[in-house]
Scaffold this motif. Structure first.
Motif, PDB file in Angstrom:
ATOM      1  N   THR A 296       0.860  -1.189   0.000  1.00  0.00           N
ATOM      2  CA  THR A 296       0.000   0.000   0.000  1.00  0.00           C
ATOM      3  C   THR A 296       0.894   1.236   0.000  1.00  0.00           C
ATOM      4  O   THR A 296       2.108   1.136   0.192  1.00  0.00           O
ATOM      5  N   ASP A 297       0.301   2.384  -0.215  1.00  0.00           N
ATOM      6  CA  ASP A 297       1.083   3.623  -0.211  1.00  0.00           C
ATOM      7  C   ASP A 297       1.018   4.329   1.136  1.00  0.00           C
ATOM      8  O   ASP A 297       1.478   5.459   1.273  1.00  0.00           O
ATOM      9  N   ARG A 298       0.463   3.657   2.146  1.00  0.00           N
ATOM     10  CA  ARG A 298       0.341   4.293   3.461  1.00  0.00           C
ATOM     11  C   ARG A 298       0.131   3.229   4.528  1.00  0.00           C
ATOM     12  O   ARG A 298      -0.051   2.042   4.219  1.00  0.00           O
ATOM     13  N   LEU A 299       0.149   3.652   5.782  1.00  0.00           N
ATOM     14  CA  LEU A 299      -0.187   2.768   6.895  1.00  0.00           C
ATOM     15  C   LEU A 299      -1.699   2.587   6.930  1.00  0.00           C
ATOM     16  O   LEU A 299      -2.432   3.536   7.190  1.00  0.00           O
ATOM     17  N   VAL A 300      -2.162   1.388   6.662  1.00  0.00           N
ATOM     18  CA  VAL A 300      -3.603   1.131   6.648  1.00  0.00           C
ATOM     19  C   VAL A 300      -4.080   0.945   8.086  1.00  0.00           C
ATOM     20  O   VAL A 300      -3.588   0.095   8.814  1.00  0.00           O
ATOM     21  N   THR A 301      -5.045   1.787   8.493  1.00  0.00           N
ATOM     22  CA  THR A 301      -5.525   1.759   9.875  1.00  0.00           C
ATOM     23  C   THR A 301      -7.018   1.464   9.941  1.00  0.00           C
ATOM     24  O   THR A 301      -7.724   1.953  10.812  1.00  0.00           O
ATOM     25  N   ASP A 302      -7.499   0.681   8.981  1.00  0.00           N
ATOM     26  CA  ASP A 302      -8.888   0.232   9.065  1.00  0.00           C
ATOM     27  C   ASP A 302      -8.915  -1.286   8.909  1.00  0.00           C
ATOM     28  O   ASP A 302      -7.875  -1.942   8.780  1.00  0.00           O
ATOM     29  N   GLU A 303     -10.092  -1.852   8.912  1.00  0.00           N
ATOM     30  CA  GLU A 303     -10.230  -3.305   8.968  1.00  0.00           C
ATOM     31  C   GLU A 303      -9.859  -4.012   7.674  1.00  0.00           C
ATOM     32  O   GLU A 303      -9.894  -5.243   7.606  1.00  0.00           O
ATOM     33  N   THR A 304      -9.490  -3.265   6.643  1.00  0.00           N
ATOM     34  CA  THR A 304      -9.102  -3.911   5.384  1.00  0.00           C
ATOM     35  C   THR A 304      -7.729  -4.567   5.474  1.00  0.00           C
ATOM     36  O   THR A 304      -7.342  -5.321   4.586  1.00  0.00           O
ATOM     37  N   SER A 305      -6.981  -4.300   6.548  1.00  0.00           N
ATOM     38  CA  SER A 305      -5.640  -4.865   6.707  1.00  0.00           C
ATOM     39  C   SER A 305      -5.532  -5.645   8.005  1.00  0.00           C
ATOM     40  O   SER A 305      -6.001  -5.186   9.050  1.00  0.00           O
ATOM     41  N   HIS A 306      -4.897  -6.805   7.948  1.00  0.00           N
ATOM     42  CA  HIS A 306      -4.683  -7.581   9.177  1.00  0.00           C
ATOM     43  C   HIS A 306      -3.642  -6.910  10.074  1.00  0.00           C
ATOM     44  O   HIS A 306      -3.511  -7.264  11.245  1.00  0.00           O
ATOM     45  N   MET A 307      -2.930  -5.924   9.524  1.00  0.00           N
ATOM     46  CA  MET A 307      -1.959  -5.165  10.303  1.00  0.00           C
ATOM     47  C   MET A 307      -2.579  -3.927  10.959  1.00  0.00           C
ATOM     48  O   MET A 307      -1.882  -3.141  11.593  1.00  0.00           O
ATOM     49  N   GLU A 308      -3.883  -3.762  10.810  1.00  0.00           N
ATOM     50  CA  GLU A 308      -4.548  -2.545  11.284  1.00  0.00           C
ATOM     51  C   GLU A 308      -4.281  -2.227  12.755  1.00  0.00           C
ATOM     52  O   GLU A 308      -3.919  -1.091  13.084  1.00  0.00           O
ATOM     53  N   PRO A 309      -4.401  -3.178  13.703  1.00  0.00           N
ATOM     54  CA  PRO A 309      -4.159  -2.820  15.115  1.00  0.00           C
ATOM     55  C   PRO A 309      -2.728  -2.334  15.349  1.00  0.00           C
ATOM     56  O   PRO A 309      -2.511  -1.347  16.056  1.00  0.00           O
ATOM     57  N   ALA A 310      -1.760  -3.024  14.742  1.00  0.00           N
ATOM     58  CA  ALA A 310      -0.361  -2.617  14.922  1.00  0.00           C
ATOM     59  C   ALA A 310      -0.094  -1.281  14.240  1.00  0.00           C
ATOM     60  O   ALA A 310       0.651  -0.439  14.773  1.00  0.00           O
ATOM     61  N   ASN A 311      -0.689  -1.081  13.073  1.00  0.00           N
ATOM     62  CA  ASN A 311      -0.485   0.169  12.349  1.00  0.00           C
ATOM     63  C   ASN A 311      -1.026   1.365  13.124  1.00  0.00           C
ATOM     64  O   ASN A 311      -0.453   2.459  13.092  1.00  0.00           O
ATOM     65  N   ARG A 312      -2.144   1.167  13.825  1.00  0.00           N
ATOM     66  CA  ARG A 312      -2.692   2.246  14.638  1.00  0.00           C
ATOM     67  C   ARG A 312      -1.708   2.651  15.742  1.00  0.00           C
ATOM     68  O   ARG A 312      -1.464   3.835  15.984  1.00  0.00           O
ATOM     69  N   GLN A 313      -1.163   1.635  16.409  1.00  0.00           N
ATOM     70  CA  GLN A 313      -0.191   1.917  17.464  1.00  0.00           C
ATOM     71  C   GLN A 313       1.090   2.522  16.878  1.00  0.00           C
ATOM     72  O   GLN A 313       1.721   3.386  17.500  1.00  0.00           O
ATOM     73  N   MET A 314       1.439   2.082  15.682  1.00  0.00           N
ATOM     74  CA  MET A 314       2.622   2.619  15.009  1.00  0.00           C
ATOM     75  C   MET A 314       2.442   4.109  14.714  1.00  0.00           C
ATOM     76  O   MET A 314       3.359   4.917  14.923  1.00  0.00           O
ATOM     77  N   ASN A 315       1.270   4.479  14.215  1.00  0.00           N
ATOM     78  CA  ASN A 315       1.001   5.886  13.931  1.00  0.00           C
ATOM     79  C   ASN A 315       1.109   6.733  15.191  1.00  0.00           C
ATOM     80  O   ASN A 315       1.604   7.868  15.166  1.00  0.00           O
ATOM     81  N   ALA A 316       0.629   6.180  16.306  1.00  0.00           N
ATOM     82  CA  ALA A 316       0.706   6.912  17.570  1.00  0.00           C
ATOM     83  C   ALA A 316       2.163   7.146  17.970  1.00  0.00           C
ATOM     84  O   ALA A 316       2.529   8.233  18.449  1.00  0.00           O
ATOM     85  N   LEU A 317       3.009   6.111  17.781  1.00  0.00           N
ATOM     86  CA  LEU A 317       4.429   6.258  18.089  1.00  0.00           C
ATOM     87  C   LEU A 317       5.082   7.305  17.189  1.00  0.00           C
ATOM     88  O   LEU A 317       5.852   8.160  17.662  1.00  0.00           O
ATOM     89  N   LEU A 318       4.761   7.257  15.903  1.00  0.00           N
ATOM     90  CA  LEU A 318       5.358   8.206  14.966  1.00  0.00           C
ATOM     91  C   LEU A 318       4.925   9.639  15.293  1.00  0.00           C
ATOM     92  O   LEU A 318       5.725  10.579  15.179  1.00  0.00           O
ATOM     93  N   ASP A 319       3.674   9.811  15.690  1.00  0.00           N
ATOM     94  CA  ASP A 319       3.210  11.146  16.084  1.00  0.00           C
ATOM     95  C   ASP A 319       4.044  11.683  17.252  1.00  0.00           C
ATOM     96  O   ASP A 319       4.384  12.879  17.290  1.00  0.00           O
ATOM     97  N   LYS A 320       4.374  10.816  18.214  1.00  0.00           N
ATOM     98  CA  LYS A 320       5.194  11.241  19.352  1.00  0.00           C
ATOM     99  C   LYS A 320       6.602  11.617  18.898  1.00  0.00           C
ATOM    100  O   LYS A 320       7.159  12.624  19.340  1.00  0.00           O
ATOM    101  N   LEU A 321       7.180  10.782  18.019  1.00  0.00           N
ATOM    102  CA  LEU A 321       8.523  11.085  17.524  1.00  0.00           C
ATOM    103  C   LEU A 321       8.548  12.417  16.771  1.00  0.00           C
ATOM    104  O   LEU A 321       9.465  13.224  16.922  1.00  0.00           O
ATOM    105  N   PHE A 322       7.508  12.657  15.949  1.00  0.00           N
ATOM    106  CA  PHE A 322       7.464  13.869  15.131  1.00  0.00           C
ATOM    107  C   PHE A 322       7.234  15.133  15.968  1.00  0.00           C
ATOM    108  O   PHE A 322       7.552  16.235  15.531  1.00  0.00           O
TER     109      PHE A 322
END
Length: 406
Positions: A296-322
């Motif tokens: 994909t061209d982005r972190l998928v944070t909805d139910e279309t991806s089996h990585m969705e729960p981890a991606n949500r937490q990943m986005n939260a971490l990246l927001d803190k870093l940024f």
């Protein structure tokens, strides 16, 4: 297009509009014949209208920047004007910038032959915004000078690729099988460059024929957009190209440095370990040790991806870093990306509703690449590292600290 009542009185201050628009139109031979029209009539009854066409204000504007050239000199550039060379006109084709009477007569005959052979006459209208002409050294609003030769050459440079790629097969079946001509019209609020072209010999190739028995008239959309892009790029000044290149380079450098700095920051501090733990705990069991964002061209944070729960937490971490350790670089990255949005708006006009901005696409790319780097750290824990990796690679220290904190 609104009439201006004169030559080169182009509207300025329209930065929200696209720099170059390229509407297309085609006329079938049968339709023209039914109306009693001839393709060749265009040459003198429309394209050469004195109210629309002049070469008198044609001047290579970049020459005005040199000390040797005196713009007050009335004879400067006169040799390129049609009135200086006798029976030549502002019409142009693939070979010449100013067609002669003899060339125009031949053109009329060839256009009428194409019509007699049942072919389609294509028209492309390059509508060019005045501000963009000024910015790229093509138009001087004070003197009304317009670098028509440069504009004509830019159109000459794109036509062959358009003929080769704009249809199912190349439009011409031999090098001289396509008839074309163009003209610059200056009597409207935007500069208009018209290009007409048609196949001369009778079309018999099935791939190029409509079920009605006539040649197909539709031009490939991708080929048209590429022609528009190449036309615009060919006319851009070196300063404009350099400014865009500088922004591209800056965005790439910020993204590259943040990818390195993010992993280094996670390796050297413990304050993000709770956030990393949340990501790890949200990872799906399958595929264990082969985690990644996906195709994909982005972190998928909805139910279309089996990585969705981890991606949500990943986005939260990246927001803190940024907003913390990477704040300075991230703000500079965003500022450069937004600058590119401004440059693109000058070329393409206001965005369509729902269309993603270039800056947002770059942000998505950064987040995806950072996430994959962290996921690779997790993946490394499920294989035995080599001696070199244990001694020198930061992921070993990172994962050791992380798993001891679990």
């Amino acid at each position: 297009m609104a009439k201006t009542g004169g030559f080169a009185n182009f509207t300025l201050g329209e930065s929200s509009k696209a720099s170059v628009l390229l509407p297309t139109h085609f006329t079938t031979a049968s339709k023209a014949s039914k109306k009693g029209q001839k393709f060749g009539d265009l040459v003198r009854t429309y394209a050469a209208k004195g109210s629309k066409v002049t070469d008198e204000n044609n001047l290579a504007l970049h020459d005005l920047l040199t000390d040797e050239v005196q713009p007050e000199n009335e004879s400067f550039g006169y040799g390129t004007r049609f009135s200086a060379t006798g029976d030549t006109h502002p019409l142009f084709n693939g070979d010449t910038l100013n067609m002669t009477d003899a060339e125009m007569s031949t053109l009329e005959d060839r256009l009428n032959t194409a019509q007699g052979n049942g072919n389609i006459l294509h028209e492309m209208a390059f509508s060019i915004r005045g501000d963009w002409l000024v910015e790229n050294g093509l138009y001087d609003p004070e003197t009304k000078q317009l670098d028509q030769d440069r504009l004509k050459r830019a159109e000459q440079n794109i036509v062959q690729d358009l003929f080769d790629r704009g249809f199912k097969l190349p439009l011409g079946e031999s090098p001289d099988d396509v008839v074309l001509f163009g003209v610059i019209h200056q009597d409207t609020d935007h500069l208009n460059m018209h290009l007409w072209f048609t196949k001369e010999s009778r079309e018999t190739r099935p791939e190029m024929m409509h079920k009605s028995g006539e040649p197909k008239g539709v031009l490939n959309f991708t080929a048209k957009k590429q022609a528009e892009s190449h036309f615009r790029y060919g006319l851009e000044s070196e300063a404009v190209k350099r400014a865009r290149g500088d922004v591209f380079e800056a965005v790439g450098e910020y993204r590259s440095s943040m990818k390195q700095d993010a992993l280094l920051t996670l390796d050297e501090t413990n304050k993000y370990l709770p956030d990393v733990k949340k990501i790890f705990e949200a990872l799906p069991e399958d595929p264990r040790g082969r985690w990644k964002v996906g195709n994909t061209d982005r972190l998928v944070t909805d139910e279309t991806s089996h990585m969705e729960p981890a991606n949500r937490q990943m986005n939260a971490l990246l927001d803190k870093l940024f907003s913390d350790d990477l704040a300075e670089d991230y703000q500079a990255f965003r500022a450069a990306s937004l600058k590119m949005d401004e440059l693109m708006a000058k070329n393409h006009g206001a965005q369509h509703k729902g269309q993603a901005k270039w800056s947002d696409n770059q942000d998505n790319r950064l987040r995806k690449e950072l996430a994959n780097g962290i996921y690779r750290q997790f993946n490394e824990t499920f294989r035995e590292p080599s001696d070199e990796e244990v001694q020198g690679c930061s992921y070993a220290r990172f994962t050791d600290r992380f798993f001891s904190a679990l």
